[in-house]
Design a protein around this motif. Structure first.
Motif, PDB file in Angstrom:
ATOM      1  N   CYS A  39     -47.620  50.222  41.349  1.00 34.03           N
ATOM      2  CA  CYS A  39     -48.084  51.616  41.261  1.00 34.03           C
ATOM      3  C   CYS A  39     -47.209  52.536  42.101  1.00 34.03           C
ATOM      4  O   CYS A  39     -46.853  53.637  41.661  1.00 34.03           O
ATOM      5  N   LEU A  40     -46.855  52.097  43.281  1.00 31.09           N
ATOM      6  CA  LEU A  40     -45.992  52.899  44.148  1.00 31.09           C
ATOM      7  C   LEU A  40     -44.619  53.108  43.505  1.00 31.09           C
ATOM      8  O   LEU A  40     -44.083  54.225  43.518  1.00 31.09           O
ATOM      9  N   GLN A  41     -44.064  52.059  42.902  1.00 33.09           N
ATOM     10  CA  GLN A  41     -42.751  52.187  42.275  1.00 33.09           C
ATOM     11  C   GLN A  41     -42.801  53.071  41.023  1.00 33.09           C
ATOM     12  O   GLN A  41     -41.845  53.789  40.734  1.00 33.09           O
ATOM     13  N   ILE A  42     -43.903  53.039  40.312  1.00 25.55           N
ATOM     14  CA  ILE A  42     -44.061  53.943  39.167  1.00 25.55           C
ATOM     15  C   ILE A  42     -44.046  55.380  39.667  1.00 25.55           C
ATOM     16  O   ILE A  42     -43.375  56.243  39.101  1.00 25.55           O
ATOM     17  N   TRP A  43     -44.760  55.628  40.723  1.00 20.64           N
ATOM     18  CA  TRP A  43     -44.797  56.972  41.304  1.00 20.64           C
ATOM     19  C   TRP A  43     -43.411  57.396  41.789  1.00 20.64           C
ATOM     20  O   TRP A  43     -42.960  58.511  41.518  1.00 20.64           O
ATOM     21  N   ARG A  44     -42.735  56.501  42.492  1.00 19.23           N
ATOM     22  CA  ARG A  44     -41.407  56.828  43.023  1.00 19.23           C
ATOM     23  C   ARG A  44     -40.385  57.079  41.912  1.00 19.23           C
ATOM     24  O   ARG A  44     -39.466  57.872  42.082  1.00 19.23           O
ATOM     25  N   SER A  45     -40.520  56.404  40.794  1.00 20.63           N
ATOM     26  CA  SER A  45     -39.517  56.509  39.733  1.00 20.63           C
ATOM     27  C   SER A  45     -39.894  57.525  38.656  1.00 20.63           C
ATOM     28  O   SER A  45     -39.170  57.670  37.678  1.00 20.63           O
ATOM     29  N   ARG A  46     -40.979  58.225  38.847  1.00 17.56           N
ATOM     30  CA  ARG A  46     -41.450  59.150  37.815  1.00 17.56           C
ATOM     31  C   ARG A  46     -40.421  60.206  37.439  1.00 17.56           C
ATOM     32  O   ARG A  46     -40.328  60.621  36.291  1.00 17.56           O
ATOM     33  N   GLU A  47     -39.606  60.633  38.390  1.00 19.41           N
ATOM     34  CA  GLU A  47     -38.570  61.631  38.115  1.00 19.41           C
ATOM     35  C   GLU A  47     -37.455  61.046  37.254  1.00 19.41           C
ATOM     36  O   GLU A  47     -36.754  61.779  36.569  1.00 19.41           O
ATOM     37  N   GLY A  48     -37.292  59.728  37.283  1.00 21.94           N
ATOM     38  CA  GLY A  48     -36.253  59.062  36.502  1.00 21.94           C
ATOM     39  C   GLY A  48     -36.640  58.834  35.048  1.00 21.94           C
ATOM     40  O   GLY A  48     -35.816  58.412  34.241  1.00 21.94           O
ATOM     41  N   PHE A  49     -37.893  59.099  34.715  1.00 17.84           N
ATOM     42  CA  PHE A  49     -38.354  58.905  33.345  1.00 17.84           C
ATOM     43  C   PHE A  49     -37.811  60.050  32.485  1.00 17.84           C
ATOM     44  O   PHE A  49     -38.167  61.199  32.671  1.00 17.84           O
ATOM     45  N   LYS A  50     -36.931  59.721  31.568  1.00 21.66           N
ATOM     46  CA  LYS A  50     -36.251  60.739  30.751  1.00 21.66           C
ATOM     47  C   LYS A  50     -36.789  60.791  29.319  1.00 21.66           C
ATOM     48  O   LYS A  50     -36.168  61.382  28.448  1.00 21.66           O
ATOM     49  N   GLU A  51     -37.899  60.153  29.063  1.00 19.62           N
ATOM     50  CA  GLU A  51     -38.541  60.145  27.750  1.00 19.62           C
ATOM     51  C   GLU A  51     -37.641  59.580  26.656  1.00 19.62           C
ATOM     52  O   GLU A  51     -37.744  59.959  25.503  1.00 19.62           O
ATOM     53  N   GLN A  52     -36.745  58.659  27.040  1.00 17.98           N
ATOM     54  CA  GLN A  52     -35.935  57.968  26.051  1.00 17.98           C
ATOM     55  C   GLN A  52     -36.716  56.793  25.459  1.00 17.98           C
ATOM     56  O   GLN A  52     -36.280  56.185  24.492  1.00 17.98           O
TER      57      GLN A  52
END
Length: 164
Positions: A39-52
């Motif tokens: 859950c923490l890593q999902i939160w930390r990487s949320r900005e990296g989600f580019k909807e590809q």
């Protein structure tokens, strides 16, 4: 982690996270640690989600990567340090992960598979299409069907030997 993000972007996908964490842990304590770290890593990487890809694909990728990384660290006997952040409602999501005996037998059998085969069968059990499984794992979709067939045969053999 904001409560809004947790409730809108993680809680609806908690079942995915629970299944993956359950497949790579042997105790409730480890399970809860892995779940929290995912859950923490999902939160930390949320900005990296580019909807590809779909958000669920992103959740699978992160969950698998975190669990495999933690498993590798544990195998190397390195101490694993988790953050002290407490996720809201995480206990209610994780409390019953080890209570169903039939499910425990399936997870016991799955744990006899290689780390990659565990991921393949978990995604297959989630009824993910072969193309999506390949995308999540970064592999060729052509070999997923054959791999699933072989994994199912191995699981049947393991279950028959251990529980029958």
């Amino acid at each position: 982690m904001s409560s809004d993000f947790y409730h809108s972007s993680i809680v609806p996908y908690a079942a995915i996270i629970v299944k993956i964490c359950r497949a790579y842990t042997n105790s409730q304590e480890d399970f809860e640690d892995y779940y929290q770290e995912v859950c923490l890593q999902i939160w930390r990487s949320r900005e990296g989600f580019k909807e590809q890809c779909a958000w669920t694909t992103w959740i699978y990728r992160i969950s698998l990567n975190v669990c495999l990384t933690l498993l590798k660290k544990k195998k190397n006997n390195e101490p694993i340090h988790f953050t002290s952040d407490v996720l809201p409602d995480s206990v209610s999501v994780t409390n019953n992960a080890f209570e169903n005996e039939t499910l425990n037998q399936l997870y016991t059998a799955i744990k006899h598979l290689s780390e990659v085969d565990r991921a393949v069968i978990l995604l297959y059990l989630e009824e993910k299409p072969q193309q999506e499984i390949a995308e999540i794992l970064g592999t060729n979709p052509n070999n997923i069907g054959v791999r699933v067939k072989r994994i199912k045969e191995r699981l049947k053999k393991i279950i028959d030997e251990k529980f029958n």
